[in-house]
Design a protein around this motif. Structure first.
Motif, PDB file in Angstrom:
ATOM      1  N   GLN A  29       0.822  -1.216   0.000  1.00  0.00           N
ATOM      2  CA  GLN A  29       0.000   0.000   0.000  1.00  0.00           C
ATOM      3  C   GLN A  29       0.856   1.267   0.000  1.00  0.00           C
ATOM      4  OE1 GLN A  29      -2.797  -0.411   3.269  1.00  0.00           O
ATOM      5  NE2 GLN A  29      -3.865  -2.094   2.284  1.00  0.00           N
ATOM      6  N   MET A  30       1.855   1.266  -0.873  1.00  0.00           N
ATOM      7  CA  MET A  30       2.720   2.430  -1.009  1.00  0.00           C
ATOM      8  C   MET A  30       2.161   3.459  -1.986  1.00  0.00           C
ATOM      9  SD  MET A  30       5.071   1.919   1.168  1.00  0.00           S
ATOM     10  CE  MET A  30       6.193   3.260   0.768  1.00  0.00           C
ATOM     11  N   VAL A  31       1.020   3.152  -2.612  1.00  0.00           N
ATOM     12  CA  VAL A  31       0.336   4.097  -3.489  1.00  0.00           C
ATOM     13  C   VAL A  31      -1.154   4.018  -3.195  1.00  0.00           C
ATOM     14  CG1 VAL A  31       2.076   3.830  -5.304  1.00  0.00           C
ATOM     15  CG2 VAL A  31       0.020   2.414  -5.351  1.00  0.00           C
ATOM     16  N   GLN A  32      -1.899   4.962  -3.751  1.00  0.00           N
ATOM     17  CA  GLN A  32      -3.346   4.961  -3.561  1.00  0.00           C
ATOM     18  C   GLN A  32      -4.007   4.090  -4.643  1.00  0.00           C
ATOM     19  OE1 GLN A  32      -7.029   8.026  -2.640  1.00  0.00           O
ATOM     20  NE2 GLN A  32      -5.053   8.867  -3.206  1.00  0.00           N
ATOM     21  N   TYR A 253      -1.287   7.078  -8.011  1.00  0.00           N
ATOM     22  CA  TYR A 253      -2.551   6.366  -8.186  1.00  0.00           C
ATOM     23  C   TYR A 253      -2.366   5.094  -9.005  1.00  0.00           C
ATOM     24  CZ  TYR A 253      -5.479  10.170  -6.359  1.00  0.00           C
ATOM     25  OH  TYR A 253      -6.089  11.100  -5.548  1.00  0.00           O
ATOM     26  N   LEU A 254      -3.126   4.072  -8.606  1.00  0.00           N
ATOM     27  CA  LEU A 254      -3.234   2.831  -9.375  1.00  0.00           C
ATOM     28  C   LEU A 254      -4.711   2.545  -9.567  1.00  0.00           C
ATOM     29  CD1 LEU A 254      -3.785  -0.478  -9.279  1.00  0.00           C
ATOM     30  CD2 LEU A 254      -1.863   0.334 -10.648  1.00  0.00           C
ATOM     31  N   ASP A 288      -3.936   0.772 -14.647  1.00  0.00           N
ATOM     32  CA  ASP A 288      -3.468   2.074 -15.126  1.00  0.00           C
ATOM     33  C   ASP A 288      -2.815   2.807 -13.958  1.00  0.00           C
ATOM     34  OD1 ASP A 288      -2.932   4.137 -16.877  1.00  0.00           O
ATOM     35  OD2 ASP A 288      -4.894   5.089 -16.672  1.00  0.00           O
ATOM     36  N   THR A 289      -1.935   3.741 -14.272  1.00  0.00           N
ATOM     37  CA  THR A 289      -1.253   4.523 -13.239  1.00  0.00           C
ATOM     38  C   THR A 289      -1.268   6.008 -13.592  1.00  0.00           C
ATOM     39  OG1 THR A 289       0.876   4.178 -14.365  1.00  0.00           O
ATOM     40  CG2 THR A 289       0.336   2.679 -12.555  1.00  0.00           C
ATOM     41  N   LYS A 290      -1.278   6.831 -12.560  1.00  0.00           N
ATOM     42  CA  LYS A 290      -1.171   8.273 -12.726  1.00  0.00           C
ATOM     43  C   LYS A 290      -0.538   8.868 -11.472  1.00  0.00           C
ATOM     44  CE  LYS A 290      -3.276   9.194 -16.717  1.00  0.00           C
ATOM     45  NZ  LYS A 290      -3.408   7.812 -17.184  1.00  0.00           N
TER      46      LYS A 290
END
Length: 304
Positions: A29-32, A253-254, A288-290
């Motif tokens: 959980q190192m990204v949202q 974001y993922l 997808d990522t942003k």
């Protein structure tokens, strides 16, 4: 031995989730993570511009200082098609069951195959979310279908350009200085260290440990991960060897859809239909990522 198993829609969710979110960056959980994007979602970005404290005046005279923009998360649909000889796969499964200390002795064949293939998918997802580069035209795999975080940062420009720090090859002798530069740049962004994280390659983490072993910087244990001045340190094999990235975890974001009706995991034994001694495996998912605010991320890299 009947092997065929079909998991479609929500029945596939546990397996799709484990395959996609099993990627180390996502598993920790190192990204949202936005897990239920059916097609695409627009995420609003509202920023407050700088303003002055002016002399008092009785008459009100105000101007708007908020700006609004959006970015789109549109998960790319991917699929995995694998076909292998049935006998060879079963022999591998049986051999692994007999391995001393093996943890999969209770797995049926199809469970073992789904587990093994899911781990391979996780590695592919981890690689893609950091280093994929989207191309125009026909895509051949996930690495040219989306832009990974490093690609987004390296190509950022103008008002949304990341805080970029160029440097040479990372070594045990310069890793501490390079981390200090990243920390100082993050401090200039007025981001609280406790709310941020530092992402680095496995090489960079190894160098940090080597440098720290001689200076008693920190004792590492599994229950107490490395930190740097209050910030979590995270390593990934997918990050470039000489890169260090720092920013708010919820800025990355993922997007995916773990409950799509189109998700599926299938293990098909063709000997039951065509008489071919073949096992096929299929897994369908999306990703997808942003980065919401690249300008609030520090990106140390080696341009060489």
């Amino acid at each position: 031995m009947s092997i065929t198993s079909n998991y479609v829609g929500t029945l596939a969710t546990p397996y799709i989730s484990k395959a996609i979110l099993g990627a180390p960056t996502l598993d920790t959980q190192m990204v949202q993570i936005l897990p239920n994007i059916k097609y695409k979602t627009n995420i609003g970005k509202r920023s407050l511009e700088d303003f002055d404290l002016k002399p008092y005046q009785a008459k009100f005279s105000g101007t708007s200082k908020f700006s609004y923009s959006e970015f789109v998360l549109e998960p790319w649909n991917f699929t995995v098609h694998i076909e292998e000889e049935k006998r060879a796969l079963i022999q591998t499964w049986e051999a692994e069951k007999m391995t001393p200390g093996a943890q999969n002795t209770d797995f049926t064949f199809d469970e073992w195959l789904v587990e093994r293939m899911g781990k391979m998918v996780s590695k592919k997802i981890e690689k893609a979310i950091w280093s994929a580069t989207k191309t125009t035209g026909t895509t051949t795999n996930v690495m040219d279908a989306i832009n990974g975080y490093e690609t987004i940062l390296s190509s950022s420009a103008g008002t949304t350009e990341a805080v970029k720090i160029t440097g040479s090859t990372l070594t045990a002798s310069n890793i501490a200085d390079e981390l200090a530069k990243v920390y100082e740049a993050l401090h200039e962004l007025e981001i609280e260290p406790s709310e941020a994280a530092i992402y680095m390659s496995r090489k960079a983490m190894a160098l940090y440990k080597i440098a720290g072993s001689g200076q008693m910087m920190q004792t590492f244990t599994a229950d107490q991960p490395f930190t740097y001045l209050g910030m979590s340190l995270f390593e990934s094999h997918a990050i470039d060897d000489d890169s260090i990235i720092a920013g708010m975890k919820d800025n990355f974001y993922l997007g995916t859809d773990l409950v799509s009706d189109y998700n599926q995991v299938r293990v098909v034994d063709h000997s039951e239909t065509t008489q071919d001694d073949i096992i096929s495996f299929r897994l369908d998912g999306s990703v997808d990522t942003k980065i919401a605010y690249p300008e609030e991320v520090v990106y140390r890299y080696n341009p060489a």
